[in-house]
Design an enzyme around this catalytic site. Structure first.
Site, PDB file in Angstrom:
ATOM      1  N   ASN A   1       0.965  -1.163   0.082  1.00 54.20           N
ATOM      2  CA  ASN A   1      -0.048  -0.138   0.067  1.00 54.20           C
ATOM      3  C   ASN A   1       0.935   1.416  -0.028  1.00 54.20           C
ATOM      4  O   ASN A   1       1.809   1.243   0.573  1.00 54.20           O
ATOM      5  CB  ASN A   1      -0.976  -0.051   1.121  1.00 54.20           C
ATOM      6  CG  ASN A   1      -0.599  -0.255   2.610  1.00 54.20           C
ATOM      7  OD1 ASN A   1       0.598  -0.829   2.640  1.00 54.20           O
ATOM      8  ND2 ASN A   1      -0.966   0.280   3.572  1.00 54.20           N
TER       9      ASN A   1
ATOM     10  N   GLU B   1       0.181   5.328   0.687  1.00 51.82           N
ATOM     11  CA  GLU B   1      -0.692   6.239   0.982  1.00 51.82           C
ATOM     12  C   GLU B   1      -0.297   7.834   0.545  1.00 51.82           C
ATOM     13  O   GLU B   1       0.714   7.790  -0.064  1.00 51.82           O
ATOM     14  CB  GLU B   1      -0.627   6.343   2.659  1.00 51.82           C
ATOM     15  CG  GLU B   1      -1.295   4.882   3.108  1.00 51.82           C
ATOM     16  CD  GLU B   1      -1.556   4.750   4.707  1.00 51.82           C
ATOM     17  OE1 GLU B   1      -1.074   5.404   5.357  1.00 51.82           O
ATOM     18  OE2 GLU B   1      -2.218   3.948   5.085  1.00 51.82           O
TER      19      GLU B   1
ATOM     20  N   GLU C   1      -3.102  -4.545  -3.190  1.00 53.96           N
ATOM     21  CA  GLU C   1      -3.683  -5.267  -4.139  1.00 53.96           C
ATOM     22  C   GLU C   1      -3.617  -4.618  -5.317  1.00 53.96           C
ATOM     23  O   GLU C   1      -3.354  -5.279  -6.282  1.00 53.96           O
ATOM     24  CB  GLU C   1      -5.056  -5.964  -3.789  1.00 53.96           C
ATOM     25  CG  GLU C   1      -5.331  -6.710  -2.622  1.00 53.96           C
ATOM     26  CD  GLU C   1      -5.686  -5.998  -1.147  1.00 53.96           C
ATOM     27  OE1 GLU C   1      -4.808  -4.778  -0.820  1.00 53.96           O
ATOM     28  OE2 GLU C   1      -6.273  -6.306  -0.370  1.00 53.96           O
TER      29      GLU C   1
ATOM     30  N   CYS D   1     -10.954  -2.557  -4.500  1.00 56.97           N
ATOM     31  CA  CYS D   1      -9.706  -3.857  -4.910  1.00 56.97           C
ATOM     32  C   CYS D   1     -10.673  -4.860  -5.404  1.00 56.97           C
ATOM     33  O   CYS D   1     -10.356  -5.630  -6.176  1.00 56.97           O
ATOM     34  CB  CYS D   1      -8.898  -4.188  -3.783  1.00 56.97           C
ATOM     35  SG  CYS D   1      -7.657  -2.919  -3.219  1.00 56.97           S
TER      36      CYS D   1
END
Ligand code: THU
Length: 139
Positions: free
Chosen positions: A50, A52, A63, A97
């Site tokens: 991930n 951010e 994902e 996702c």
């Protein structure tokens, strides 16, 4: 029931890659690190984590990063998508996702794993039944 993934060496490699990718997550706001790996039919594996943003809504999940990386590399059909978190129980992919999984990995099994070794599996179709897709755009 025997899991679809039982004894799959390529899948174990994907879990290891997702776990390593998790260490490279950029998550200064939530501090919730997620790693992912996409395992294609030809054995190629694409990892993600991930990323951010100070403008929170621009965050991209692990994902999607892994799926998009595979998509631009021309990946073949996806067999497994692995998601790794350091949580007591495995976590499931978010709604956004799931929509991207439905587009790029419709026949895949999602393996949700914890750093501590817990695992859960679900097909993409189970995670997003009745998904909006390319057929809905037919005129
Ligand atoms: N996140 C993922 O990367 N994948 C998931 O399946 C759940 C949530 C990220 C998004 C955000 O950076 C952080 O986890 C907290 O929501």
């Amino acid at each position: 029931m025997i899991a679809a993934s039982a004894g799959d060496a390529a899948l174990e490699r994907a879990v290891a890659l997702a776990t390593q990718a998790r260490d490279r997550a950029y998550a200064p706001y939530s501090r919730f690190r997620v790693g992912a790996a996409v395992l294609a039919a030809d054995g190629q594996c694409f990892a993600g984590a991930n990323v951010e943003n100070a403008s929170y809504g621009l965050t991209a999940c692990a994902e999607r990063i892994a799926l998009w990386t595979g998509a631009v590399a021309g990946m073949s059909a996806v067999r497994f998508v692995v998601v790794v978190t350091d949580t007591p129980q495995p976590v499931t992919p978010c709604g956004a996702c799931r929509q991207v999984l439905s587009e790029l990995a419709p026949d895949a099994t999602v393996v949700m794993a914890t750093v501590g070794g817990r695992r859960q599996e679900a097909t993409v179709r189970d995670l997003l039944p009745g998904a909006f897709g390319q057929n809905d755009l037919a005129r």
